[in-house]
Motif scaffolding. Structure first.
Motif, PDB file in Angstrom:
ATOM      1  N   GLU A   1     -18.171  -1.111  -1.036  1.00  0.00           N
ATOM      2  CA  GLU A   1     -17.052  -1.240  -0.100  1.00  0.00           C
ATOM      3  C   GLU A   1     -17.599  -1.679   1.248  1.00  0.00           C
ATOM      4  O   GLU A   1     -18.632  -1.184   1.701  1.00  0.00           O
ATOM      5  CB  GLU A   1     -16.293   0.079   0.048  1.00  0.00           C
TER       6      GLU A   1
ATOM      7  N   THR B   1      -7.885  -4.447   0.934  1.00  0.00           N
ATOM      8  CA  THR B   1      -6.747  -3.670   1.435  1.00  0.00           C
ATOM      9  C   THR B   1      -6.547  -3.959   2.918  1.00  0.00           C
ATOM     10  O   THR B   1      -7.502  -4.091   3.682  1.00  0.00           O
ATOM     11  CB  THR B   1      -6.958  -2.165   1.209  1.00  0.00           C
TER      12      THR B   1
ATOM     13  N   ASP C   1      -5.515  -7.523  -5.343  1.00  0.00           N
ATOM     14  CA  ASP C   1      -6.528  -7.383  -6.391  1.00  0.00           C
ATOM     15  C   ASP C   1      -6.780  -8.708  -7.095  1.00  0.00           C
ATOM     16  O   ASP C   1      -5.847  -9.458  -7.374  1.00  0.00           O
ATOM     17  CB  ASP C   1      -6.074  -6.371  -7.453  1.00  0.00           C
TER      18      ASP C   1
ATOM     19  N   LEU D   1       0.834  -1.205   0.000  1.00  0.00           N
ATOM     20  CA  LEU D   1       0.000   0.000   0.000  1.00  0.00           C
ATOM     21  C   LEU D   1       0.866   1.251   0.000  1.00  0.00           C
ATOM     22  O   LEU D   1       0.610   2.210  -0.737  1.00  0.00           O
ATOM     23  CB  LEU D   1      -0.923   0.009   1.228  1.00  0.00           C
TER      24      LEU D   1
ATOM     25  N   ARG E   1      -2.250  -4.353  -0.623  1.00  0.00           N
ATOM     26  CA  ARG E   1      -3.476  -4.299  -1.420  1.00  0.00           C
ATOM     27  C   ARG E   1      -3.467  -5.547  -2.300  1.00  0.00           C
ATOM     28  O   ARG E   1      -2.459  -5.852  -2.946  1.00  0.00           O
ATOM     29  CB  ARG E   1      -3.515  -3.039  -2.279  1.00  0.00           C
TER      30      ARG E   1
ATOM     31  N   ARG F   1      -9.891  -5.077   7.564  1.00  0.00           N
ATOM     32  CA  ARG F   1      -9.610  -5.030   6.145  1.00  0.00           C
ATOM     33  C   ARG F   1     -10.811  -4.399   5.443  1.00  0.00           C
ATOM     34  O   ARG F   1     -11.934  -4.408   5.972  1.00  0.00           O
ATOM     35  CB  ARG F   1      -9.306  -6.412   5.571  1.00  0.00           C
TER      36      ARG F   1
ATOM     37  N   THR G   1     -11.153  -6.164  -4.745  1.00  0.00           N
ATOM     38  CA  THR G   1      -9.948  -5.608  -4.132  1.00  0.00           C
ATOM     39  C   THR G   1     -10.094  -5.673  -2.627  1.00  0.00           C
ATOM     40  O   THR G   1     -11.163  -5.375  -2.075  1.00  0.00           O
ATOM     41  CB  THR G   1      -9.740  -4.141  -4.554  1.00  0.00           C
TER      42      THR G   1
END
Length: 324
Positions: free
Chosen positions: A102, A122, A72, A42, A70, A94, A120
């Motif tokens: 989100e 993070t 993906d 990140l 991160r 997370r 995704t």
């Protein structure tokens, strides 16, 4: 027993690779080639990840740790797999982005995703999670419309989610030395529990509760007993209270195995006493002390039960290794 062809167990840790090669190995060999994910730090500071990924008769189980990363699943990494992926937060936090939504997932929380679509995740700080990848066709007989639940927070701290998390964590004990038939039974139980977490209804709920939920409850009761086997105060009522079920429910669970709660406790205490007696580190302890450590409050009862089980006195077991 050797693993069946459709059983595999894979581990990695970024700490095992030289720093100058770490990101390349992580992204290419692990991310793109093996788990179909694209990881990247990140921010420009130390990052970390380790994982264990188990494939068990069509079911995928993952135990993951990420920090400053991160991750993906890009369109180019989609492999045609149409499974459903349940992500359960174990510790840390997370953020999941999927289907235009989100969702923050804290410890004890969970969310459902589709592996056929991009996503995704993070991890700004150290975070542990459990993933359960379930074939869609295995869930649809139990859950009417699993698509409706994607990216909606699943009920946190529900009994089904708590038992599913515990059952997954004990997967080593449940499958490593089991036959392929028993391994598939474990998979069936996990699918039942996942369906209950997602929202099984009607006949699907009845089936899942009868099989997977009952098996997970029994495993939780046995783990509770094992953790407190040395306590003389261990009782059916106390275990039922901790597990938030009734004593009668526990009795029915053991009856399904052809035994009773009391017989199971006695068996575990005798096994513990036997282990203590042959432990060379405890040769200085008296047999009565060992009996009490194993949870027996009555020495005479311990001696009688031990002789019935092992056809020998505790003192015979203790001196046998020395003779050998």
């Amino acid at each position: 027993m050797p693993n069946a062809p459709d059983v595999s167990d894979f581990r990695y840790s970024t700490a095992d690779w030289a720093e100058r090669e770490r990101l390349a190995i992580f992204r290419e060999r692990i991310g793109r080639m093996m788990v179909k994910l694209d990881p990247a730090p990140l921010i420009n500071s130390p990052y970390y990840s380790d994982a264990r990924v188990i494939a068990l008769h069509g079911l995928g189980i993952g135990f993951w740790t990420f920090a400053n990363l991160r991750v993906d699943r890009t369109r180019e990494l989609l492999d045609g797999c149409d499974d459903l992926l349940m992500v359960i937060g174990a510790s840390g936090n997370r953020l999941v982005s999927h289907r235009g939504r989100e969702q923050a997932i804290g410890a004890g929380e969970a969310v459902l995703m589709a592996t056929a679509e991009t996503a995704t995740m993070t991890y700004p700080s150290s975070s542990n999670l459990i993933s359960l990848r379930v074939p869609r066709k295995a869930l649809t007989p139990l859950v009417r419309n699993p698509e409706d639940v994607l990216m909606r927070p699943l009920t946190p701290s529900s009994e089904a989610l708590r038992l599913l998390t515990r059952y997954v964590r004990n997967v080593d004990d449940l499958y490593r030395s089991a036959s392929a038939e028993l391994q598939r039974l474990v998979v069936s139980h996990l699918i039942d529990l996942a369906a209950l977490v997602i929202g099984a209804t009607g006949d699907g709920k009845v089936v899942a509760e009868k099989h997977g939920l009952a098996a997970a409850r029994l495993a939780a009761v046995k783990a509770d007993v094992g953790a407190r086997i040395g306590e003389c105060s261990l009782s059916l009522t106390a275990v039922a209270k901790r597990q938030k079920i009734t004593p009668r429910q526990i009795q029915r669970l053991f009856a399904g195995e052809g035994t009773t709660f009391s017989e199971f406790v006695l068996d575990q205490r005798l096994a513990r006493a036997h282990g203590l007696l042959v432990d060379p580190r405890r040769t200085g302890r008296s047999i009565s002390t060992i009996a009490f450590e194993a949870g027996f409050g009555d020495l005479s009862y311990f001696n009688r039960a031990f002789r019935r089980r092992y056809n020998a006195r505790p003192s015979d077991i203790r001196i046998a290794p020395r003779r050998f």
